[in-house]
Motif scaffolding. Structure first.
Motif: not given
Length: 310
Positions: A26-36
């Motif tokens: 399954v394609p996924l994207v992971r990140f921390d909103p703190g990096d936006l």
């Protein structure tokens, strides 16, 4: 379609689920909103009734309209890692990100608005009663006289944090503490205090509910044990069947709370009754899976991988 995982970089529990999503292809994207803004960028366009949105991080770009699910694990506060963080930038970034994601048909585990309400223990107590759980008598008060009367009535009571958080950086877990009925309750006036009738438990129960699947584990308690999170008992978590009345109450609770995931904690007494203590909408499960072998991470991954129904 893509799974979006919002959590901190050091979230080991999320690592377990991400590994399962990779196995499922399954394609996924992971990140921390703190990096936006910064390592994470976004763009949303609303023109002539059409919506197009994109998120990018680490060289990967994902279409917001093609999100199948969003997993809110332990995300940082938006813009927390910005070169010049501010309350204004956090508010602007949070509104942009979550407002854009609300424009999709993606499934949430769990939606931020539902998660915020679900964290409030006084609300949990009321909902647990309505859902059919046995719930220990509980008082939240700033009146010392009320606290004193409650302790005199139930004799054996514990004090807990209302929010579950403590001051400090990083915050520390506050242990549940047994207090005597003749204790000095004058300090109750300084801050809301949660008192609860003490349940003499034979075991701690952790029930991890993912969608329609309920996986429970039991850990034998030592005599007189108050808070199972602290101290070694010499016992390990073992799988246990979920009684049908408990399963029905869990389903009612999650439906009203609008939760896809919940980690329920119970105290099992000598009669085998499971007393509701709390439901953590973002609770850890790695320690249970490692000791019991229950496929919790796989169950979460399969829920996230399912196609949206609308």
């Amino acid at each position: 379609m893509t799974v979006l995982v919002l959590t901190s970089e050091q979230d080991v529990t999320a690592d377990m689920v991400v590994a399962q999503l990779h196995e499922l292809g399954v394609p996924l994207v992971r990140f921390d909103p703190g990096d936006l803004p910064g390592d994470v960028a976004l763009s949303a366009e609303y023109v002539r009734g059409e919506f197009r949105g994109y998120l990018s991080t680490g060289g990967r770009v994902a279409s917001v309209e093609a999100m199948r699910s969003v997993w809110i694990r332990r995300p940082g506060e938006a813009a927390a890692h910005a070169p010049e963080p501010s309350a204004w930038l956090t508010d602007e970034s949070g509104h942009a990100l979550y407002g854009m994601l609300d424009s999709t048909a993606a499934r949430w585990m769990n939606h931020p608005s539902a998660a915020a309400r679900a964290r409030r223990k006084p609300w949990q107590m009321r909902l647990a009663h309505r859902s059919g759980f046995p719930v220990p008598a509980t008082l939240v008060t700033t009146y010392p006289a009320m606290a004193r009367k409650f302790a005199e009535q139930y004799r054996h009571v514990v004090v807990k944090s209302v929010s579950g958080k403590s001051p400090g950086d990083p915050p520390m877990a506050l242990p549940t503490t047994l207090v005597p009925p003749d204790a000095d309750f004058s300090g109750v006036a300084a801050a809301p205090t949660l008192l609860q009738r003490y349940i003499a438990k034979s075991a701690d129960i952790r029930l991890t509910s993912v969608g329609c699947t309920h996986l429970a584990a039991r850990k034998t308690a030592e005599a007189g044990q108050v808070d199972g999170r602290f101290g070694e008992t010499g016992h390990t978590w073992e799988p246990v069947d979920v009684p049908a009345p408990v399963a029905r109450a869990v389903e009612r609770y999650k439906k009203e709370a609008e939760l896809a995931y919940g980690a329920f904690d119970f105290a099992e007494d000598a009669d085998g009754t499971w007393w509701f203590l709390e439901c953590n909408q973002g609770g850890q499960f790695g320690f249970v899976e490692l000791e019991t072998g229950q496929p919790i991470a796989r169950t979460v991954a399969e829920w996230l991988a399912a196609e949206p129904t609308a």
